[in-house]
Write a protein that holds these residues in place. Structure first.
Motif, PDB file in Angstrom:
ATOM      1  N   LYS A 169       1.859   6.743  -6.874  1.00 53.97           N
ATOM      2  CA  LYS A 169       0.698   7.541  -7.328  1.00 53.97           C
ATOM      3  C   LYS A 169       0.993   8.984  -6.951  1.00 53.97           C
ATOM      4  O   LYS A 169       0.596   9.960  -7.682  1.00 53.97           O
ATOM      5  N   TYR A 170       1.338   9.533  -5.801  1.00 58.81           N
ATOM      6  CA  TYR A 170       1.467  10.771  -5.234  1.00 58.81           C
ATOM      7  C   TYR A 170       3.153  11.087  -4.713  1.00 58.81           C
ATOM      8  O   TYR A 170       3.308  11.240  -3.547  1.00 58.81           O
TER       9      TYR A 170
ATOM     10  N   ILE B  94      -7.288   9.443   0.647  1.00 57.53           N
ATOM     11  CA  ILE B  94      -5.970  10.044   0.546  1.00 57.53           C
ATOM     12  C   ILE B  94      -6.097  11.347  -0.236  1.00 57.53           C
ATOM     13  O   ILE B  94      -5.308  12.152   0.210  1.00 57.53           O
ATOM     14  N   ASP B  95      -7.032  11.412  -1.235  1.00 55.62           N
ATOM     15  CA  ASP B  95      -7.043  12.756  -1.927  1.00 55.62           C
ATOM     16  C   ASP B  95      -7.320  13.797  -0.845  1.00 55.62           C
ATOM     17  O   ASP B  95      -6.889  14.805  -0.946  1.00 55.62           O
TER      18      ASP B  95
ATOM     19  N   ASP C  88       2.432   1.837  -3.326  1.00 53.80           N
ATOM     20  CA  ASP C  88       1.549   2.221  -4.485  1.00 53.80           C
ATOM     21  C   ASP C  88       1.010   3.750  -4.119  1.00 53.80           C
ATOM     22  O   ASP C  88       0.967   4.471  -5.287  1.00 53.80           O
ATOM     23  N   LEU C  89       1.009   4.138  -2.869  1.00 56.57           N
ATOM     24  CA  LEU C  89       0.710   5.513  -2.535  1.00 56.57           C
ATOM     25  C   LEU C  89       1.900   6.354  -2.968  1.00 56.57           C
ATOM     26  O   LEU C  89       1.821   7.534  -3.519  1.00 56.57           O
TER      27      LEU C  89
ATOM     28  N   GLU D 295      -6.529  -0.879   3.818  1.00 55.59           N
ATOM     29  CA  GLU D 295      -6.828  -0.434   2.243  1.00 55.59           C
ATOM     30  C   GLU D 295      -7.983   0.795   2.079  1.00 55.59           C
ATOM     31  O   GLU D 295      -7.790   1.289   1.040  1.00 55.59           O
TER      32      GLU D 295
ATOM     33  N   ILE E 299      -7.488   3.717   3.235  1.00 54.20           N
ATOM     34  CA  ILE E 299      -6.684   4.683   2.957  1.00 54.20           C
ATOM     35  C   ILE E 299      -7.005   5.451   1.582  1.00 54.20           C
ATOM     36  O   ILE E 299      -6.898   6.605   1.392  1.00 54.20           O
ATOM     37  N   TRP E 300      -7.193   4.590   0.520  1.00 54.02           N
ATOM     38  CA  TRP E 300      -7.313   5.022  -0.714  1.00 54.02           C
ATOM     39  C   TRP E 300      -8.572   5.830  -0.634  1.00 54.02           C
ATOM     40  O   TRP E 300      -8.689   6.659  -1.796  1.00 54.02           O
TER      41      TRP E 300
ATOM     42  N   ILE F 135       0.778  -1.073  -0.019  1.00 54.51           N
ATOM     43  CA  ILE F 135      -0.091   0.079   0.115  1.00 54.51           C
ATOM     44  C   ILE F 135       0.862   1.139  -0.066  1.00 54.51           C
ATOM     45  O   ILE F 135       0.606   2.218  -0.872  1.00 54.51           O
ATOM     46  N   MET F 136       1.869   1.380   0.909  1.00 55.08           N
ATOM     47  CA  MET F 136       2.860   2.365   1.013  1.00 55.08           C
ATOM     48  C   MET F 136       3.524   2.578  -0.513  1.00 55.08           C
ATOM     49  O   MET F 136       3.478   3.690  -0.975  1.00 55.08           O
TER      50      MET F 136
ATOM     51  N   LEU G  71       3.300  13.473  -1.407  1.00 51.65           N
ATOM     52  CA  LEU G  71       3.332  12.684   0.059  1.00 51.65           C
ATOM     53  C   LEU G  71       4.942  12.437   0.562  1.00 51.65           C
ATOM     54  O   LEU G  71       5.676  12.231  -0.407  1.00 51.65           O
TER      55      LEU G  71
END
Length: 502
Positions: free
Chosen positions: A382-383, A493-494, A378-379, A487, A489-490, A375-376, A387
């Motif tokens: 994407k960001y 997150i925005d 992938d975050l 999960e 958090i998706w 997850i970390m 982040l």
């Protein structure tokens, strides 16, 4: 809101998409639609764009046309629009029927992986086997009877699936436009408002049971001819009932119902003209009764299972819409006492100046930490600019064996001497393989060559904060709420990135 053509084009699981869309706290807004696409693996960016700039858009984009989210594809001087159905509009009509909202998207492999399993090929194989057997081993008219039975099964299955929200292009093409202005040709009034209910089964469900039974019996013609002929004569009652409901109760005719009636009439004619000099056997009758009981039970079981699943999904959608409310999540997050770590930039990743910081407390040998690290990663992918992140491994030299010490040394060496992406890839590879030798080949660390004191201090900070169990997510100093899955958090997150007060 219907956007079947759009979902089909993007090859998404329709039921999963609708469930996630309906459960979004901002449903049915454009934000909910955009977030759902992101969740399903279709990366996208939304804009409010004046029509004068639409000529600069890519060949494919998503817009709100006639109050429906629609896929728009440029086709020369015209536009193909896919929503509930496919339309072709010129530039002027498209601008007139659309809002200024546009969504630019990029499909990823994840979208394909979330597509539903397609069972139709198996169905077609079964149909092909039945047809080959019929035309090779039976008379032409017996084979014709089986062809009609298979046609009935196929249409009945499409109706059965449509009852649970699956769109059928076959039923749509037969029934035509299903909008209010075309109500006279709509199948909805007859099929969806069917008041028949026997153990939860509708009139259309019994056509599936009936035709499936005839397919099996048809394989044993002429031995089962007596039974088959009896059923075709009984079907006259169903034909009369259906025509009565359409003509005198609902006062409109359903095209797909008329097609099924035509199949029944065709079977009645074939059985009347061709099944002669047939014999009757008690054994055949008994086996037929068992067959119908099995088929009825199977259809009833599947119907109840899908009905329960549908009810459960609707209930879950309402619950999740509440749970995925950002303000509720934020209140749960900040309720956890803020953790203040000492300055320590070991294993810091992303944009160190970003206002949103996520830490993950973990242990390389923790079996549950693999998914949390994914997850970390992938975050961060994407960001990358919005982040900052930190991996906070728990390491105490007095408790660690030689392998663990070497692994932490290798991680430290790779972190200081290789690009960030390579370090992350190394951590990912470790959780996939748990092979110390593979990690060691990427490192130049030797015994005692790496300073592990910052990691030891970081581990003490973790312990002082009570973070001994792993993995743990910490967002701007607040531990991720226990009431939520990591999960989730998706879904936030925005808003976390955009929240100026957090």
């Amino acid at each position: 809101m219907i956007f079947d053509k759009l979902i089909n084009y993007l090859k998404l699981d329709k039921q999963e998409f609708i469930f996630q869309f309906n459960s979004h706290p901002n449903y049915p807004s454009a934000l909910a639609f955009s977030d759902t696409l992101n969740f399903m693996g279709v990366k996208n960016d939304a804009y409010e764009l004046d029509k004068e700039y639409w000529d600069e858009l890519p060949e494919e984009f998503i817009a709100i046309v006639d109050n429906s989210f629609s896929l728009v594809k440029k086709a020369g001087n015209s536009y193909s629009v896919y929503s509930e159905k496919a339309n072709t509009l010129n530039k002027e009509d498209l601008h007139k029927k659309s809002t200024d909202f546009v969504l630019l998207f990029e499909k990823t492999e994840n979208a394909e992986s979330k597509a539903a399993v397609n069972l139709k090929p198996i169905l077609y194989i079964v149909f092909a086997i039945v047809l080959i057997y019929s035309f090779l081993s039976q008379t032409l008219y017996e084979a014709l009877f089986n062809v009609l039975s298979l046609a009935g099964v196929y249409i009945s299955l499409e109706l059965f699936n449509q009852k649970f929200g699956n769109t059928s292009s076959v039923i749509g093409s037969i029934c035509g436009d299903t909008t209010a202005s075309q109500a006279a040709n709509s199948c909805d009034k007859i099929i969806k408002q069917d008041k028949t209910s026997i153990l939860g089964l509708k009139f259309a469900d019994f056509s599936l049971i009936y035709f499936t039974g005839l397919v099996v019996l048809g394989l044993f013609l002429p031995t089962t001819a007596y039974i088959v002929k009896g059923f075709t004569f009984v079907s006259v009652l169903a034909i009369g009932y259906s025509l009565y409901i359409q003509a005198f109760v609902e006062k409109t005719f359903c095209r797909v119902c008329l097609l099924i009636i035509s199949i029944l009439v065709g079977q009645l004619v074939v059985s009347t003209l061709l099944f002669e000099n047939i014999s009757f056997g008690i054994g055949t009758l008994l086996l037929t009764a068992i067959l119908w009981i099995i088929i009825f039970s199977a259809v009833l079981y599947v119907n109840n299972l899908l009905s329960y699943k549908e009810t459960l999904q609707k209930s879950n959608a309402k619950n999740l819409r509440f749970k995925r409310n950002y303000e509720l999540f934020k209140s749960q997050l900040v309720d956890n006492e803020k953790i203040e770590f000492r300055d320590n930039e070991t294993f810091s990743l992303g944009n160190k100046d970003a206002k949103l910081h996520i830490s993950i407390v973990s242990n390389p040998y923790c079996g549950f930490c693999k998914d949390a690290h994914k997850i970390m990663e992938d975050l961060l992918e994407k960001y990358p600019e919005q982040l900052s992140a930190q991996l906070r491994f728990n390491y105490f030299p007095e408790k660690a064996n030689e392998k663990y010490t070497k692994l932490i040394s290798d991680f430290t060496n790779i972190y200081h001497n290789k690009p960030e992406k390579e370090f992350l890839k190394t951590v990912e590879e470790w959780f996939e393989t748990k092979d110390e030798s593979k990690i060691s080949t990427k490192s130049t660390a030797t015994e005692g060559s790496e300073n592990l004191n910052p990691i030891i201090e970081m581990s003490k900070d973790n312990t002082d904060a009570g973070l001994t169990f792993t993995p743990v997510f910490i967002i701007n100093g607040h531990q991720f709420p226990d009431k939520y899955d990591r999960e989730d958090i998706w879904f936030f997150i925005d808003e976390l990135i955009e929240d100026e007060d957090f």
